[in-house]
Design a protein around this motif. Sequence first.
Motif, mmCIF file in Angstrom:
data_model
loop_
_atom_site.group_PDB
_atom_site.id
_atom_site.type_symbol
_atom_site.label_atom_id
_atom_site.label_comp_id
_atom_site.label_asym_id
_atom_site.label_seq_id
_atom_site.Cartn_x
_atom_site.Cartn_y
_atom_site.Cartn_z
ATOM 1 N N ASN A 1 50.581 39.271 42.067
ATOM 2 C CA ASN A 1 50.984 38.018 41.413
ATOM 3 C C ASN A 1 50.019 37.634 40.293
ATOM 4 N N ARG A 2 48.741 37.834 40.514
ATOM 5 C CA ARG A 2 47.741 37.493 39.488
ATOM 6 C C ARG A 2 47.835 38.437 38.295
ATOM 7 N N GLU A 3 48.152 39.687 38.527
ATOM 8 C CA GLU A 3 48.299 40.639 37.418
ATOM 9 C C GLU A 3 49.502 40.291 36.563
ATOM 10 N N GLY A 4 50.541 39.752 37.186
ATOM 11 C CA GLY A 4 51.756 39.402 36.472
ATOM 12 C C GLY A 4 51.619 38.168 35.605
ATOM 13 N N GLN A 5 50.643 37.331 35.897
ATOM 14 C CA GLN A 5 50.509 36.076 35.146
ATOM 15 C C GLN A 5 49.769 36.247 33.866
ATOM 16 N N MET B 1 43.773 36.016 58.061
ATOM 17 C CA MET B 1 43.404 35.248 56.896
ATOM 18 C C MET B 1 44.652 34.538 56.372
ATOM 19 N N LYS B 2 44.545 33.254 56.160
ATOM 20 C CA LYS B 2 45.685 32.459 55.737
ATOM 21 C C LYS B 2 45.878 32.536 54.229
ATOM 22 N N GLN B 3 47.103 32.248 53.798
ATOM 23 C CA GLN B 3 47.439 32.313 52.385
ATOM 24 C C GLN B 3 46.596 31.328 51.574
ATOM 25 N N SER B 4 46.319 30.164 52.114
ATOM 26 C CA SER B 4 45.510 29.173 51.397
ATOM 27 C C SER B 4 44.086 29.686 51.172
ATOM 28 N N GLU B 5 43.556 30.432 52.125
ATOM 29 C CA GLU B 5 42.220 31.021 51.971
ATOM 30 C C GLU B 5 42.241 32.111 50.911
ATOM 31 N N ILE B 6 43.319 32.877 50.871
ATOM 32 C CA ILE B 6 43.430 33.985 49.928
ATOM 33 C C ILE B 6 43.507 33.469 48.499
ATOM 34 N N LYS B 7 44.230 32.372 48.276
ATOM 35 C CA LYS B 7 44.394 31.821 46.934
ATOM 36 C C LYS B 7 43.080 31.308 46.365
ATOM 37 N N GLN B 8 42.133 30.956 47.212
ATOM 38 C CA GLN B 8 40.857 30.428 46.756
ATOM 39 C C GLN B 8 39.891 31.523 46.307
ATOM 40 N N LEU B 9 40.175 32.778 46.664
ATOM 41 C CA LEU B 9 39.281 33.879 46.309
ATOM 42 C C LEU B 9 39.473 34.292 44.859
ATOM 43 N N SER B 10 38.405 34.798 44.249
ATOM 44 C CA SER B 10 38.525 35.334 42.891
ATOM 45 C C SER B 10 39.171 36.714 42.965
ATOM 46 N N THR B 11 39.565 37.242 41.811
ATOM 47 C CA THR B 11 40.226 38.540 41.773
ATOM 48 C C THR B 11 39.306 39.650 42.284
ATOM 49 N N ALA B 12 38.040 39.600 41.915
ATOM 50 C CA ALA B 12 37.087 40.612 42.381
ATOM 51 C C ALA B 12 36.920 40.537 43.896
ATOM 52 N N GLU B 13 36.839 39.315 44.408
ATOM 53 C CA GLU B 13 36.719 39.143 45.862
ATOM 54 C C GLU B 13 37.968 39.639 46.576
ATOM 55 N N LEU B 14 39.138 39.415 45.956
ATOM 56 C CA LEU B 14 40.388 39.896 46.546
ATOM 57 C C LEU B 14 40.394 41.413 46.656
ATOM 58 N N GLN B 15 39.978 42.086 45.592
ATOM 59 C CA GLN B 15 39.964 43.549 45.603
ATOM 60 C C GLN B 15 38.994 44.078 46.653
ATOM 61 N N GLU B 16 37.828 43.439 46.758
ATOM 62 C CA GLU B 16 36.839 43.855 47.754
ATOM 63 C C GLU B 16 37.370 43.628 49.166
ATOM 64 N N LYS B 17 37.965 42.454 49.401
ATOM 65 C CA LYS B 17 38.503 42.124 50.713
ATOM 66 C C LYS B 17 39.656 43.057 51.080
ATOM 67 N N LEU B 18 40.473 43.433 50.084
ATOM 68 C CA LEU B 18 41.591 44.336 50.324
ATOM 69 C C LEU B 18 41.092 45.708 50.770
ATOM 70 N N SER B 19 40.080 46.231 50.096
ATOM 71 C CA SER B 19 39.561 47.541 50.491
ATOM 72 C C SER B 19 38.926 47.486 51.886
ATOM 73 N N GLU B 20 38.215 46.405 52.190
ATOM 74 C CA GLU B 20 37.615 46.254 53.524
ATOM 75 C C GLU B 20 38.696 46.191 54.601
#
Length: 63
Positions: free
Chosen positions: A59-63, A1-20
């Motif tokens: 990074n999102r938590e820090g902002q 998964m590329k960084q550009s794809e990751i930046k487009q995801l919402s925070t909830a989607e990021l957490q779900e994708k991380l656990s998967e």
Amino acid sequence: MKQSEIKQLSTAELQEKLSETKKSYADLKMAHVISPLENPIQLRSVRRTVARLATELTNREGQ
């Protein structure tokens, strides 16, 4: 998964994708211990994807 794809995801989607992805990495590691994978480089790419997802969440938590 590329960084550009990751930046487009919402925070909830990021957490779900991380656990998967973490579960997928654990499964791959277990399969590699039992019998060698055909493509062991797969472990590295999944591990790096986990790191990218975790970094973006931090990074999102820090902002």
